[in-house]
Write a protein that holds these residues in place. Structure first.
Motif: not given
Length: 232
Positions: A142, A181, A232
C-alpha cells in the motif's frame, strides 16, 4: 522512428552505444541527425519523435489522482517522456520513484540523451532507483497511489524474460497489494491483449482500455494503455 529529410537525402544512422540485457541480447542507442532511437533487434522501443503515448501513460493517470501528495512509481526510464509528463502534471508535494533495471539507460539519460531529459532527474520530487521494478512493487505494501509500467513492448517478457512476473496472476496481485485503495496500475503496450485484461480483472482491478494513435517507422499504429483501478 529515425526520420529521413523531405528532400530524400539519406542521413547515416550512427550507433551511439549498446546496453547488455540481463537475459542476453542488447539494446542499441541509435542516432540519425537530431533523431534518437532505442531498439531491441528490429523493434523500436523508444524514439524522440514518438512520445505521445508514453506521455499519455502519465497524463491519463495524473488526471485521475486526487491526493496532492500522491506517490507514484514509474517502471522504466526510457527516454524520460513518461517521467517528464508526470512532472508537468503533478504538484510540488508529489513524489515520483523511477525504477530502472539497466544501468546504461541511466548513463544515457545523463549523457547522449541529456538534452531530451532536461532537468528531470534533478527534480527534488524524483528518485531514480536502480532496481527491477518487480522488486520495488513486491516491497511496497500500500505504498503507491499509482504504478506506471513501460518496461517492455507489452504485457510479456520480449526484452527481459523476467518481466513476465509483472503480468502474470501473482505479479498483478503484488501490484494490487502495493497500491493504496483506489490506486491505479497503468500499463503501456504496443498491442491489445484481451487475456491480459481478464487477468487484471481477476486480480481485483476495474479496467479501462485507452487507445492512443502513434506513428512508428512511417506506419500509423495504435498503442494501448490499460488503466486498472484497485478494487477492494
Amino acid at each position: 522512428m529515425l526520420a529521413i529529410p523531405d528532400d530524400g537525402e539519406a542521413i547515416p544512422v550512427e550507433l551511439i552505444d549498446v546496453a547488455e540485457l540481463p537475459d542476453g541480447g542488447q539494446l542499441r542507442l541509435l542516432r540519425r541527425g537530431d533523431d534518437y532511437s532505442i531498439r531491441f533487434g528490429d523493434n523500436e522501443l523508444m524514439g524522440n519523435q514518438v512520445r505521445h503515448s508514453e506521455e499519455a501513460l502519465a497524463t491519463l493517470v495524473c488526471q485521475r489522482l486526487v491526493s496532492p501528495d500522491s506517490r507514484i512509481l514509474i517502471g522504466g526510464l526510457g527516454m524520460g517522456f513518461t517521467l517528464g509528463a508526470a512532472r508537468r502534471s503533478l504538484p510540488s508535494t508529489a513524489m515520483i520513484t523511477v525504477a530502472e533495471l539497466i544501468p546504461k539507460i541511466a548513463t544515457w539519460a545523463n549523457g547522449p540523451l541529456a538534452h531530451i531529459f532536461g532537468d528531470s532527474l534533478a527534480d527534488p520530487r524524483v528518485t531514480l532507483q536502480m532496481d527491477d521494478v518487480h522488486n520495488v512493487i513486491d516491497r511496497g505494501k500500500t505504498a503507491f497511489d499509482a504504478i506506471l509500467l513501460d518496461v517492455d513492448n507489452g504485457p510479456d517478457g520480449l526484452i527481459h524474460l523476467a518481466n513476465e512476473r509483472l503480468y502474470c496472476n501473482w505479479g498483478l496481485r503484488a501490484a494490487h497489494a502495493a497500491l493504496k485503495p483506489q490506486g491505479i496500475l497503468a500499463i503501456w503496450s504496443a498491442y491489445t491483449d484481451a487475456d491480459f485484461v481478464t487477468r487484471l480483472e481477476a486480480a481485483g482491478f476495474a479496467v479501462e482500455e485507452v487507445s492512443v494513435a502513434a506513428v512508428v517507422d512511417g506506419e500509423d499504429i495504435i498503442h494501448t494503455i490499460w488503466l486498472a483501478a484497485r478494487q477492494e
